[in-house]
Structures are given as structure tokens and as C-alpha cells.
Design a protein around this motif. Structure first.
Motif, short mmCIF file in Angstrom:
data_model
loop_
_atom_site.label_atom_id
_atom_site.label_comp_id
_atom_site.label_asym_id
_atom_site.label_seq_id
_atom_site.Cartn_x
_atom_site.Cartn_y
_atom_site.Cartn_z
N PRO A 1 0.82 -1.21 0.00
CA PRO A 1 0.00 0.00 0.00
C PRO A 1 0.85 1.26 0.00
O PRO A 1 1.99 1.26 0.46
CB PRO A 1 -0.80 -0.12 1.30
N SER A 2 0.28 2.33 -0.52
CA SER A 2 1.00 3.60 -0.57
C SER A 2 1.08 4.26 0.81
O SER A 2 2.01 5.00 1.10
CB SER A 2 0.34 4.55 -1.57
N LYS A 3 0.09 4.01 1.66
CA LYS A 3 0.07 4.52 3.04
C LYS A 3 -0.26 3.36 3.96
O LYS A 3 -1.12 2.55 3.65
CB LYS A 3 -0.98 5.62 3.20
N TYR A 4 0.42 3.31 5.11
CA TYR A 4 0.17 2.22 6.06
C TYR A 4 0.72 2.58 7.42
O TYR A 4 1.50 3.52 7.57
CB TYR A 4 0.78 0.91 5.56
N GLN A 5 0.30 1.81 8.40
CA GLN A 5 0.80 1.90 9.76
C GLN A 5 1.48 0.58 10.07
O GLN A 5 1.09 -0.46 9.54
CB GLN A 5 -0.34 2.11 10.77
N ILE A 6 2.49 0.60 10.94
CA ILE A 6 3.12 -0.64 11.40
C ILE A 6 3.01 -0.68 12.91
O ILE A 6 3.31 0.30 13.59
CB ILE A 6 4.59 -0.73 10.96
N TYR A 7 2.55 -1.83 13.40
CA TYR A 7 2.43 -2.06 14.83
C TYR A 7 3.09 -3.39 15.17
O TYR A 7 3.03 -4.33 14.37
CB TYR A 7 0.97 -2.13 15.27
N SER A 8 3.69 -3.46 16.35
CA SER A 8 4.13 -4.75 16.86
C SER A 8 2.99 -5.31 17.70
O SER A 8 2.18 -4.55 18.25
CB SER A 8 5.42 -4.61 17.68
N LEU A 9 2.91 -6.62 17.78
CA LEU A 9 1.81 -7.29 18.47
C LEU A 9 2.35 -8.39 19.36
O LEU A 9 3.20 -9.18 18.93
CB LEU A 9 0.84 -7.90 17.44
N ASP A 10 1.85 -8.47 20.57
CA ASP A 10 2.13 -9.60 21.46
C ASP A 10 1.09 -10.67 21.13
O ASP A 10 0.03 -10.73 21.76
CB ASP A 10 2.07 -9.17 22.92
N LEU A 11 1.38 -11.48 20.12
CA LEU A 11 0.42 -12.45 19.60
C LEU A 11 0.06 -13.50 20.65
O LEU A 11 -1.11 -13.88 20.76
CB LEU A 11 0.97 -13.12 18.34
N GLU A 12 1.03 -13.96 21.42
CA GLU A 12 0.73 -14.98 22.42
C GLU A 12 -0.21 -14.45 23.50
O GLU A 12 -1.13 -15.14 23.93
CB GLU A 12 2.02 -15.54 23.04
#
Length: 193
Positions: A45-56
Motif C-alpha cells: 500500500p502507498s500509506k500504512y501503519q506498522i504495529y508490533s503485536l504480542d500475539l501470544e
């Protein structure tokens, strides 16, 4: 008096624990994850956000989600980011889509539905598998947006709007139709006579 003081302190502690619940999501950036291996993507995508996630931790929180049912309310409230970078609260239900025998064979594949607390028009459908978390949101106001696994370690996710995705290529059928013209029924009848 001591009992009343103890109960007051206990109540304050309980309320503090409830409202200070840490989110599973932390804002990140391209720079912070530059050295990590990325998932293969057909489009960017031309615009986006990035987040880290504690999946467990998210999986643990979702383990008590009630089954999706119009007669049942969910007490499971979980935050999810949107493509504008805002965290929104959602009530979450487990929403199995696989037949029971298949879901018993693959217990690590779970599907869920969620509805925004603040705007009931915003809904999520998401799954958690050995490939991480994948979310699709439908909303009249925000439009469709997605949350996809971004890094191969399953710790970082890309959030983007469908309107910000450009088609990677124009599709065109390049197959040449080479066929023999078949005679129609009238011609067949004349050939037989």
C-alpha cells in the motif's frame, strides 16, 4: 475502620488493574523493523501503519471469547488499530467457520468476529493461524481496511486501507483463441443428406 480502608484500597487496585490493562499493540516503524525478514506480499500500500503485536498474549485473551451468538454478550474487549493509527475497542466473539471435525484436526486455526464499542458500524473478521493474525474490517465510515502479518517472526503487522492499494499489474488475457469453427446444426443436417 481498617476493614473499610482495606476494601477501599482493594477497590482502587482492582479498578486500576482493569483500566491500566496494557494493549497488545505498540506503534512501530519501518526503521525499527528494517533488519527483520518481511513476509512476501503481492502488493504494497502507498500509506500504512506498522504495529508490533504480542500475539501470544492476544491468544490467551481470546481463549475465553464466547461463541458468536445473537443471544450472548461478550465481555472480551480488545483493542485493534485502524489504518489511521487509532486504537479502537472491540467486543470479540469466536466465530468458527470450519466443520467441527476439521477444527478438531487443526485446533491452532481460530476465527473471530468483533464489533467496535464506539461505532457499531465498524466490524472485524479475523483469524489466527500459524501464519499470524489476519484482519479484515468493514466500515461505512472508514471503508475496508486490513491488518496483515508483516514480518516473518509474526511480531509486526501492517495496517492499511483498501483504497491505498494499487493493483500490481494490469490483467490482460494474452491467450490467443485458436479454434476451428464448428458447423451449425443446419449445416450438419445438409452434410448428412
Amino acid at each position: 475502620m481498617k476493614k473499610r480502608l482495606f476494601l477501599t484500597i482493594l477497590m482502587i487496585f482492582a479498578i486500576n488493574c482493569i483500566y491500566s490493562q496494557d494493549t497488545f499493540w505498540k506503534k512501530s516503524s519501518d526503521q525499527k523493523i528494517a533488519s527483520l525478514a518481511k513476509m512476501d506480499r503481492a502488493t504494497m500500500p502507498s500509506k500504512y501503519q506498522i504495529y508490533s503485536l504480542d500475539l501470544e498474549a492476544l491468544k490467551v485473551a481470546l481463549s475465553n471469547a464466547p461463541l458468536e451468538n445473537s443471544n450472548l454478550k461478550s465481555d472480551i474487549i480488545i483493542q485493534f488499530p485502524d489504518y489511521e493509527g487509532y486504537l479502537r475497542d472491540y467486543k470479540v466473539f469466536e466465530a468458527p467457520i470450519m466443520e467441527k471435525g476439521l477444527s478438531d484436526k487443526f485446533p491452532n486455526i481460530k476465527t473471530y468476529s468483533a464489533q467496535s464499542i464506539d461505532d457499531s458500524a465498524i466490524t472485524l473478521r479475523f483469524s489466527i493461524t500459524h501464519f499470524g493474525l489476519h484482519v479484515m474490517s468493514l466500515s461505512g465510515k472508514l471503508g475496508t481496511f486490513y491488518i496483515d502479518t508483516f514480518t516473518k517472526d509474526l511480531n509486526n503487522y501492517i495496517i492499511y486501507s483498501r483504497k491505498d492499494v494499487m493493483s500490481p499489474r494490469n490483467f490482460g488475457c494474452l491467450v490467443k483463441d485458436e479454434y476451428e469453427l464448428l458447423p451449425d446444426k443446419y449445416e450438419l443436417d445438409n452434410l448428412r443428406n
